[in-house]
Design a protein around this motif. Structure first.
Motif, PDB file in Angstrom:
ATOM      1  N   ASN A 406       0.811  -1.221   0.000  1.00  0.00           N
ATOM      2  CA  ASN A 406       0.000   0.000   0.000  1.00  0.00           C
ATOM      3  C   ASN A 406       0.839   1.263   0.000  1.00  0.00           C
ATOM      4  OD1 ASN A 406      -2.324  -1.394  -0.229  1.00  0.00           O
ATOM      5  ND2 ASN A 406      -2.952  -1.205   1.911  1.00  0.00           N
ATOM      6  N   GLY A 411       0.815   0.940  -8.203  1.00  0.00           N
ATOM      7  CA  GLY A 411      -0.304   0.078  -7.797  1.00  0.00           C
ATOM      8  C   GLY A 411      -0.947  -0.585  -8.995  1.00  0.00           C
ATOM      9  N   ASN A 412      -0.117  -1.223  -9.843  1.00  0.00           N
ATOM     10  CA  ASN A 412      -0.676  -1.818 -11.061  1.00  0.00           C
ATOM     11  C   ASN A 412      -1.324  -3.165 -10.762  1.00  0.00           C
ATOM     12  OD1 ASN A 412      -0.931  -0.936 -13.751  1.00  0.00           O
ATOM     13  ND2 ASN A 412       0.429  -2.569 -14.452  1.00  0.00           N
ATOM     14  N   GLN A 432      -4.222  -1.465  -2.109  1.00  0.00           N
ATOM     15  CA  GLN A 432      -4.372  -0.263  -2.944  1.00  0.00           C
ATOM     16  C   GLN A 432      -3.750  -0.496  -4.324  1.00  0.00           C
ATOM     17  OE1 GLN A 432      -5.763   2.864  -1.679  1.00  0.00           O
ATOM     18  NE2 GLN A 432      -6.511   1.337  -0.242  1.00  0.00           N
ATOM     19  N   GLY A 434      -4.804  -1.813  -8.545  1.00  0.00           N
ATOM     20  CA  GLY A 434      -5.946  -1.928  -9.460  1.00  0.00           C
ATOM     21  C   GLY A 434      -6.310  -3.343  -9.885  1.00  0.00           C
ATOM     22  N   GLY A 453      -4.280   0.293 -13.446  1.00  0.00           N
ATOM     23  CA  GLY A 453      -3.687   0.297 -12.117  1.00  0.00           C
ATOM     24  C   GLY A 453      -4.169   1.480 -11.297  1.00  0.00           C
ATOM     25  N   TRP A 454      -3.655   1.553 -10.063  1.00  0.00           N
ATOM     26  CA  TRP A 454      -3.934   2.677  -9.169  1.00  0.00           C
ATOM     27  C   TRP A 454      -2.643   3.445  -8.917  1.00  0.00           C
ATOM     28  CZ3 TRP A 454      -7.567   1.146  -4.492  1.00  0.00           C
ATOM     29  CH2 TRP A 454      -8.797   0.694  -4.985  1.00  0.00           C
ATOM     30  N   LYS A 455      -2.768   4.463  -8.116  1.00  0.00           N
ATOM     31  CA  LYS A 455      -1.633   5.309  -7.714  1.00  0.00           C
ATOM     32  C   LYS A 455      -0.862   5.767  -8.962  1.00  0.00           C
ATOM     33  CE  LYS A 455      -0.533   2.254  -4.418  1.00  0.00           C
ATOM     34  NZ  LYS A 455       0.196   1.611  -3.334  1.00  0.00           N
ATOM     35  N   SER A 457       0.559   4.280 -11.225  1.00  0.00           N
ATOM     36  CA  SER A 457       0.552   3.380 -12.382  1.00  0.00           C
ATOM     37  C   SER A 457      -0.487   3.826 -13.402  1.00  0.00           C
ATOM     38  CB  SER A 457       0.254   1.942 -11.944  1.00  0.00           C
ATOM     39  OG  SER A 457       1.330   1.436 -11.189  1.00  0.00           O
ATOM     40  N   SER A 458      -1.270   4.832 -13.062  1.00  0.00           N
ATOM     41  CA  SER A 458      -2.331   5.232 -13.998  1.00  0.00           C
ATOM     42  C   SER A 458      -2.772   6.669 -13.726  1.00  0.00           C
ATOM     43  CB  SER A 458      -3.507   4.274 -13.808  1.00  0.00           C
ATOM     44  OG  SER A 458      -4.625   4.720 -14.513  1.00  0.00           O
ATOM     45  N   ASP A 461      -9.276   8.836 -15.636  1.00  0.00           N
ATOM     46  CA  ASP A 461     -10.435   8.275 -14.952  1.00  0.00           C
ATOM     47  C   ASP A 461     -10.918   6.948 -15.509  1.00  0.00           C
ATOM     48  OD1 ASP A 461     -10.506  10.556 -13.377  1.00  0.00           O
ATOM     49  OD2 ASP A 461     -11.544  11.645 -14.966  1.00  0.00           O
ATOM     50  N   ASN A 463     -10.407   3.137 -17.226  1.00  0.00           N
ATOM     51  CA  ASN A 463      -9.535   2.009 -17.532  1.00  0.00           C
ATOM     52  C   ASN A 463      -9.510   1.752 -19.034  1.00  0.00           C
ATOM     53  OD1 ASN A 463      -8.744   1.470 -14.948  1.00  0.00           O
ATOM     54  ND2 ASN A 463      -9.810  -0.488 -14.791  1.00  0.00           N
TER      55      ASN A 463
END
Ligand code: NAD
Length: 500
Positions: A406, A411-412, A432, A434, A453-455, A457-458, A461, A463
């Motif tokens: 986290n 965060g992929n 955390q 994606g 991903g999250w954080k 990594s992306s 809005d 995907n």
């Protein structure tokens, strides 16, 4: 004579005029095999103008007819899969079965795009007011720009462009200059499939071409996949210019191994997910996090001999488990990280640095490397290496493992290996990241779900692929309609409200 790779504009190959070009290597031999034109701003503009000219007719073509083009395209990609895979292996270096696998994953998105008539169905409400009906529909945006990385030169163009086109947009794609040929073959296949000229254009190049896409006033949206620094730059620049943007960046994917996991299965998974495609995958597992010293010792004991005996070779060698890295520069960067890891105090259990492939001494090869006792303050833990280097970071508890993941910048993807359903469920809920795998090391979602991903990594809005892409490449229009009935209600000065 080296082969020349030109642009594809308005349904035909167009020779570059900028006088700038780049070398395309065969990573297996280290030789330059082609020269790719680098587009100037004027050449990008020519591609955008071709796409803009094709847009009115294509966006008004019925979704069913657009779907038929996608059906034809799917059949053509299948018929040419071997040719495409060989081209891919020759420029990227990955093994032929891996190239074929990549094409298969791209085709799944083409298959999804074949269902576009259904996906574009709108909403309708009868009688939102007396004699008034309302309906919403999704309309295409116009010309969209796609900028893609080197590591999936067939799949990522096929993750973006079939849905962009099926929703009625026209496309200018700027593939990686390191392996640009797959996009050219896809352009030919789109044409053969019946896609009108100008709908799909390819411009090659570097930052000049990318910046020209980002600032072009006609381009409505930008899809990008690549490293985080460039993803962030593309997102900031495109959105500042008023465009929609979805930008996918780098990764450091952790696999947590709990003490109750099937360790043989976990070791198999780590070998495939850590070293497949020479670790040049944004969903590769680059950090293994065994929980508890006993689990860690048992895991490293299983991994070390497997990493030592990995078969590295030419991508066309049926024995090879992974091939060379994409360029000498990238190889040197990965080797530099191995040096860094040693200096930082990690234990290099398997050293693959001195590997040479017999008969291909100038190729960009290295063997698999395995680090143990990696800690979270090390650069080799924090940064994306993008090579066949797996780090083992020993966690003392489940909570510590979760905390590390986290707190990581990226965060992929992530995976947990365990037999404990409760722990897996808690991990999936708290983490955390994606995309999460439970006893699945590379959880790339199917085409009818979506990827992201999250954080860091992306950025953006929406995907990629699936219904998310249909939303990204379209905008909603809502119509409220009343047909004259002959009854006049007079002028209304207040907002129509409940009970109207
Ligand atoms: P990259 O960022 O170097 O290049 C990506 C694209 O950006 C290429 O088309 C390139 O020409 C262009 N580019 C490079 N430098 C630029 C600059 N200064 N200004 C403007 N454009 C520039 O990435 P790469 O090395 O081709 O690909 C590997 C990276 O992509 C890794 O970080 C990997 O994790 C990431 N990746 C992410 C995903 C994902 O879905 N999150 C998927 C695949 C790869």
């Amino acid at each position: 004579m080296t082969r020349a790779i030109h642009h594809w504009i308005d349904g035909k190959e167009v020779q570059g005029k900028s006088g700038r070009f780049g070398d395309v290597f065969d990573p297996a031999t280290g030789e330059v095999q082609a020269r790719v034109d680098y587009a100037s701003e004027a050449e990008v503009d020519a591609a955008v103008q071709a796409a803009a000219a094709a847009f009115p007719a294509w966006s008004q073509t019925s979704p069913l007819k657009r779907a038929r083009v996608m059906f034809n395209f799917k059949a053509l990609v299948e018929a040419n899969a071997d040719k495409l895979a060989r081209l891919l292996t020759s420029e990227h270096g990955k093994t032929l079965p891996d190239s074929k696998g990549e094409i298969g994953r791209g085709l799944e998105v083409v298959e999804f795009a074949c269902g576009i008539p259904h996906l574009l169905k709108g909403d309708y409400t009868e009688q939102v007011g007396t004699g008034i009906d309302s309906y919403s529909m999704r309309q295409s945006l116009g010309v969209v720009g796609c900028i893609t990385p080197f590591n999936f030169p067939a799949m990522i163009p096929m993750w973006m462009t079939p849905i962009a086109l099926a929703t009625g947009n026209t496309v200018v794609i700027k593939p990686s200059e390191r392996d640009p040929s797959c996009s050219m073959l896809l352009a030919q296949l789109f044409k053969e499939a019946g896609l009108p000229d100008g709908c799909f254009n390819v411009v090659h190049g570097d930052k000049v071409a990318v910046d020209s896409v980002l600032k072009h006033p006609v381009i409505q949206a930008v899809s990008f996949v690549g490293s985080t620094a460039i993803a962030e730059y593309v997102y900031a620049t495109a959105t500042a210019a008023g465009k929609r943007a979805q930008c996918f960046g780098g990764a450091k994917n952790h696999m947590i191994i709990l003490p109750d996991a099937d360790l043989d299965q976990a070791a198999d998974a780590l070998i495939g997910a850590g070293y497949g495609s020479a670790g040049e995958r944004c969903m590769a597992i680059s950090v293994a996090v065994p929980v508890g010293e006993e689990t860690a010792d048992a895991l490293v004991e299983r991994l070390a001999p497997r990493v030592r005996s990995l078969k590295v070779g030419h991508g066309l060698d049926p024995e090879a488990e992974f091939g060379p890295l994409v360029t000498r520069t990238h190889l040197d960067k990965v080797l530099g990280y191995v040096e860094t890891g040693i200096k930082e105090g990690a234990r290099l259990v398997v050293d693959g640095r001195n590997f040479t492939a017999q008969g291909y001494e100038n190729g960009f090869y290295m063997g698999g490397c395995l680090f143990d006792n990696v800690t979270t303050d090390m650069r080799i833990y924090k940064e994306e290496i993008f090579g066949p280097v797996l780090s083992v970071a020993r966690a003392s508890s489940f909570d510590q493992a979760v905390d590390w993941v986290n707190k990581h910048e990226y965060g992929n993807g992530t995976a947990i290996f365990t037999r404990d359903g409760d722990a897996a469920r808690e991990y999936a809920s708290r983490i955390q990241v994606g995309m999460v795998g439970v006893n699945v090391p590379i959880p790339v979602p199917m085409a009818y779900h979506s990827f992201g991903g999250w954080k860091r990594s992306s950025f953006g809005d929406h995907n990629m692929y699936g219904a998310e892409s249909v939303r990204f490449y379209t905008r909603v229009k809502t119509i409220t309609a009343r047909w004259p009935t002959g009854i006049r209600s007079g002028a209304e000065f207040h907002f129509a409200s409940r009970g109207h």
